[in-house]
Design a protein around this motif. Structure first.
Motif, short mmCIF file in Angstrom:
data_model
loop_
_atom_site.label_atom_id
_atom_site.label_comp_id
_atom_site.label_asym_id
_atom_site.label_seq_id
_atom_site.Cartn_x
_atom_site.Cartn_y
_atom_site.Cartn_z
N UNK A 6 87.03 61.71 -30.70
CA UNK A 6 86.59 63.06 -30.38
C UNK A 6 87.56 64.10 -30.96
N UNK A 7 87.00 65.27 -31.32
CA UNK A 7 87.80 66.32 -31.93
C UNK A 7 88.38 67.25 -30.87
N UNK A 8 89.59 67.72 -31.13
CA UNK A 8 90.22 68.71 -30.27
C UNK A 8 90.87 68.13 -29.03
N UNK A 9 91.34 69.02 -28.18
CA UNK A 9 91.98 68.63 -26.93
C UNK A 9 91.00 67.82 -26.10
N UNK A 31 88.58 73.90 -26.44
CA UNK A 31 87.90 72.93 -27.30
C UNK A 31 86.45 73.35 -27.42
N UNK A 32 86.13 74.02 -28.49
CA UNK A 32 84.78 74.56 -28.70
C UNK A 32 83.74 73.48 -28.99
N UNK A 50 80.37 60.71 -23.99
CA UNK A 50 80.01 61.74 -24.98
C UNK A 50 81.24 62.56 -25.32
N UNK A 51 81.48 62.74 -26.60
CA UNK A 51 82.59 63.57 -27.06
C UNK A 51 82.35 65.06 -26.79
N UNK A 52 81.15 65.41 -26.45
CA UNK A 52 80.79 66.82 -26.27
C UNK A 52 80.69 67.23 -24.80
N UNK A 53 81.15 66.37 -23.89
CA UNK A 53 80.98 66.66 -22.46
C UNK A 53 82.28 66.46 -21.71
N UNK A 68 90.20 66.91 -15.66
CA UNK A 68 89.01 66.94 -16.52
C UNK A 68 89.35 66.28 -17.87
N UNK A 69 88.43 65.46 -18.36
CA UNK A 69 88.64 64.81 -19.66
C UNK A 69 87.30 64.58 -20.33
N UNK A 70 87.35 64.51 -21.65
CA UNK A 70 86.14 64.25 -22.42
C UNK A 70 85.55 62.92 -21.99
#
Length: 71
Positions: A6-9, A31-32, A50-53, A68-70
């Motif tokens: 996953x990208x970003x923090x 992390x946008x 999911x990398x987006x959640x 909280x974590x991806x």
């Protein structure tokens, strides 16, 4: 797993104890690539990764209860 794919923090330990809505806004600002979703502790959720959640778990006062974590 999150740091590899996953990208970003990918986690926010500093937000435990913070108001859930403020935490969600902070996560999305840092992390946008993710949507931060505030949920009451114990709410049933899907188990897929999911990398987006980011689940933001809060208590009955609206305070974040765990890091909280991806995922």
């Amino acid at each position: 797993m999150a740091s590899e794919y996953c990208k970003g923090k990918n986690s926010w330990t500093e937000l435990v104890g913070v108001d859930g809505e403020i935490a969600a806004a902070t996560i999305e600002r840092q992390n946008r690539n993710v949507d931060a979703i505030v949920l009451l502790e114990g709410t049933p959720v899907t188990k897929d990764f999911r990398c987006t959640r980011v689940w933001v778990w809060v208590d009955d006062r609206g305070k974040v209860t765990k890091t909280p974590r991806i995922g």
